[in-house]
Write a protein that holds these residues in place. Structure first.
Motif, PDB file in Angstrom:
ATOM      1  N   LEU A  32      92.936  81.882  15.720  1.00 12.53           N
ATOM      2  CA  LEU A  32      93.247  82.673  14.529  1.00 12.53           C
ATOM      3  C   LEU A  32      92.897  84.144  14.690  1.00 12.53           C
ATOM      4  O   LEU A  32      93.521  85.004  14.055  1.00 12.53           O
ATOM      5  CB  LEU A  32      92.500  82.105  13.318  1.00 12.53           C
ATOM      6  N   GLU A  35      94.800  87.416  17.966  1.00 14.58           N
ATOM      7  CA  GLU A  35      95.952  88.307  17.799  1.00 14.58           C
ATOM      8  C   GLU A  35      96.045  88.718  16.329  1.00 14.58           C
ATOM      9  O   GLU A  35      95.613  87.976  15.448  1.00 14.58           O
ATOM     10  CB  GLU A  35      97.258  87.597  18.183  1.00 14.58           C
ATOM     11  N   ALA A  37      97.562  89.091  12.670  1.00  7.73           N
ATOM     12  CA  ALA A  37      98.438  88.227  11.884  1.00  7.73           C
ATOM     13  C   ALA A  37      99.820  88.837  11.726  1.00  7.73           C
ATOM     14  O   ALA A  37     100.821  88.132  11.595  1.00  7.73           O
ATOM     15  CB  ALA A  37      97.826  87.978  10.507  1.00  7.73           C
ATOM     16  N   ARG A  38      99.877  90.171  11.734  1.00  4.03           N
ATOM     17  CA  ARG A  38     101.149  90.856  11.517  1.00  4.03           C
ATOM     18  C   ARG A  38     101.160  92.169  12.295  1.00  4.03           C
ATOM     19  O   ARG A  38     100.177  92.901  12.298  1.00  4.03           O
ATOM     20  CB  ARG A  38     101.344  91.148  10.026  1.00  4.03           C
ATOM     21  N   HIS A  63      95.244  92.664  11.250  1.00  6.05           N
ATOM     22  CA  HIS A  63      94.667  91.581  12.034  1.00  6.05           C
ATOM     23  C   HIS A  63      94.374  90.324  11.229  1.00  6.05           C
ATOM     24  O   HIS A  63      94.965  89.275  11.466  1.00  6.05           O
ATOM     25  CB  HIS A  63      93.396  92.058  12.744  1.00  6.05           C
ATOM     26  N   CYS A  64      93.428  90.410  10.275  1.00  5.00           N
ATOM     27  CA  CYS A  64      92.996  89.206   9.563  1.00  5.00           C
ATOM     28  C   CYS A  64      92.493  89.585   8.188  1.00  5.00           C
ATOM     29  O   CYS A  64      91.630  90.456   8.057  1.00  5.00           O
ATOM     30  CB  CYS A  64      91.894  88.505  10.356  1.00  5.00           C
ATOM     31  N   ASP A  65      92.997  88.925   7.149  1.00  5.71           N
ATOM     32  CA  ASP A  65      92.605  89.272   5.782  1.00  5.71           C
ATOM     33  C   ASP A  65      91.759  88.177   5.125  1.00  5.71           C
ATOM     34  O   ASP A  65      91.737  88.053   3.911  1.00  5.71           O
ATOM     35  CB  ASP A  65      93.838  89.574   4.931  1.00  5.71           C
ATOM     36  N   THR A  70      93.325  94.390   4.583  1.00  7.59           N
ATOM     37  CA  THR A  70      93.041  94.992   5.872  1.00  7.59           C
ATOM     38  C   THR A  70      92.816  96.493   5.729  1.00  7.59           C
ATOM     39  O   THR A  70      93.276  97.125   4.775  1.00  7.59           O
ATOM     40  CB  THR A  70      94.171  94.704   6.876  1.00  7.59           C
ATOM     41  N   THR A  93      88.326  94.468  12.331  1.00 12.34           N
ATOM     42  CA  THR A  93      87.935  93.258  11.609  1.00 12.34           C
ATOM     43  C   THR A  93      86.470  92.935  11.862  1.00 12.34           C
ATOM     44  O   THR A  93      85.702  92.645  10.932  1.00 12.34           O
ATOM     45  CB  THR A  93      88.805  92.063  12.041  1.00 12.34           C
ATOM     46  N   TRP A 415      90.842  77.430   6.274  1.00 14.60           N
ATOM     47  CA  TRP A 415      91.746  77.800   7.375  1.00 14.60           C
ATOM     48  C   TRP A 415      91.393  77.047   8.656  1.00 14.60           C
ATOM     49  O   TRP A 415      92.249  76.841   9.517  1.00 14.60           O
ATOM     50  CB  TRP A 415      91.691  79.304   7.631  1.00 14.60           C
TER      51      TRP A 415
END
Length: 444
Positions: A32, A35, A37-38, A63-65, A70, A93, A415
């Motif tokens: 998770l 990389e 996420a978007r 990256h990760c919320d 972010t 992050t 998650w």
């Protein structure tokens, strides 16, 4: 593109993998977080002063919320590439998690040399970047900020463009803005101040006296220049500074305030009359107590790490040390203040700015300084405690503290499956302190 051996994305993923293994987390956490996420890639058309239409390539990695929206800067630089932007988003992050901020990491960049752009062209590029990304950012989605070669003025243009698109003022969408547009007092110098707070705390645990210390700084922009000024005010002799165009060295210490004024007037420290010329290679070999890389990534490598004589390396830049160099420094007993700790002052005060924008209530500079001090010292103490109790390098300790918090959030949201992994101490805000880096009264 960076050389594969010095890829910042590879470095970030290697650091993540080491911590996941050390904490006993399952492979899902690595998958998770390895990389963004978007990732958004855009082409930005700008009508140049010559009348020619030119397309600029831009990126935004989110990256990760898991902890919140972010957050991350935007850099304008000829060497921006997707690999770098992804890595910087991952590091952001971890930085936010380490400081206990309710953010995930993001990063943006445009491939350009802003020195070659007129003010009008720079404004068009800034507005065009936001137009291309307006559907992906917002106070509760992704909050940009300044980074390399971007300024509060650039953020002002970007804020104005976003407000035009949405049809209403929205100051919390961007931080690092001019004060008159909702910026925070103390934001411009926050990263440099945070670096020196961590140097001060490191000096304490190492039994060093800042008034007897010497320092060399690579980079004299928004971070390095303030590091130099705050070190100088703390009694440390800044003996060398190098920027992209050259450097200056004086064994008895540079006149930092005069150097700061010279740099602002000339755009470089090269040619400063208060010392002799020095280059990057020589700066890294100087027998100083503190070395501060405050420029770009991958400047401390396996080639120059064996020659660094500093007792403390404080990473003002993001990712300035390759993994191979990091191992060399650790074996040689160099105390490294990792980037996600040392340079976290900027995003911390950006968080304060965002909070002030949402509340529409603004703090004094003293309040900002006190709250920054509390969070930075608390984070340092948690990392140092982990470093001692787990017998690991400071960088690994910082990542362990950060990823422990991220793993807890990933599990709480469902998650990843709950697991009985190895927890480490989390930061507790320190007591508020006085501003020890205040400009001397005689200079006010």
């Amino acid at each position: 593109m960076p050389e594969a051996n010095h890829s910042p994305l590879r470095a970030a993923q290697k650091q993540l993998a080491a911590v996941v293994e050390r904490l006993g987390l399952g492979p899902d956490v690595y998958e998770l977080l390895k990389e963004p996420a978007r990732v958004i890639e855009v082409s930005i058309p700008v009508r140049m002063d010559s009348g020619r239409l030119k397309l600029f390539k831009g990126y935004r990695a989110q990256h990760c919320d898991v902890l919140g929206p972010t957050k991350g800067g935007i850099r304008f630089h000829p060497r921006v590439d997707l690999d770098e932007v992804k890595a910087l988003a991952i590091w952001m992050t971890f930085k936010c998690a380490l400081l206990g901020l309710p953010y995930g990491g993001a990063k943006g960049g445009v491939i350009c040399d802003p020195r070659e752009l007129s003010r009008r062209e720079l404004e068009e590029l800034s507005r065009g970047y936001i137009r291309a990304l307006a559907g992906f950012i917002g106070p509760d989605r992704d909050i940009p900020a300044p980074d390399v070669n971007t300024s509060d003025q650039v953020m002002g243009w970007m804020l104005d463009e976003f407000s035009r698109i949405t049809g209403h003022p929205n100051p919390a969408v961007i931080t690092g803005k001019p004060l008159v547009l909702g910026g925070s007092r103390g934001r411009g110098e926050a990263t440099g101040r945070g670096v020196v707070v961590t140097i001060r705390e490191a000096a304490r645990v190492l039994g060093m006296d800042m008034e007897r210390m010497t320092a060399a700084i690579q980079g004299f922009g928004k971070v390095g220049s303030w590091v130099a000024r705050y070190l100088h005010r703390s009694g440390t002799r800044v003996v060398a500074v190098v920027d992209a165009y050259g450097g200056v060295y004086h064994p008895d210490g540079l006149d930092v305030e005069a150097l700061f004024a010279y740099g602002r007037q000339n755009g470089t420290v090269r040619g400063f009359p208060g010392g002799q010329p020095i280059d990057n290679e020589s700066l890294f070999r100087l027998p100083v107590d503190v070395l501060v890389p405050a420029a770009l990534e991958n400047v401390i490598t396996e080639e120059n790490a064996p020659h660094i004589q500093a007792r403390i390396v404080a990473e003002g830049a993001n990712g300035p040390t390759t993994p191979e160099a990091d191992e060399i420094l650790y074996r040689r007993g160099v105390f490294v203040l990792p980037d996600i700790l040392a340079n976290a002052g900027g995003v911390t005060v950006s968080y304060f700015e965002w909070v002030q924008n949402l509340m529409q209530y603004y703090w004094s500079e003293e309040q900002v300084v006190r709250q920054l001090e509390r969070l930075m010292v608390g984070a340092f103490k948690a990392v140092y405690r982990c470093h001692v109790e787990e017998s690991v390098p400071m960088r690994l300790a910082a990542y362990m503290v950060a990823i422990d918090r991220l793993a807890e959030a990933l599990i709480a949201r469902g998650w990843v499956p709950a697991t009985d992994y190895h927890h480490v101490p989390q930061p507790e805000p320190a007591e508020a302190a006085v501003d020890v880096f205040r400009e001397p009264a005689a200079s006010v």
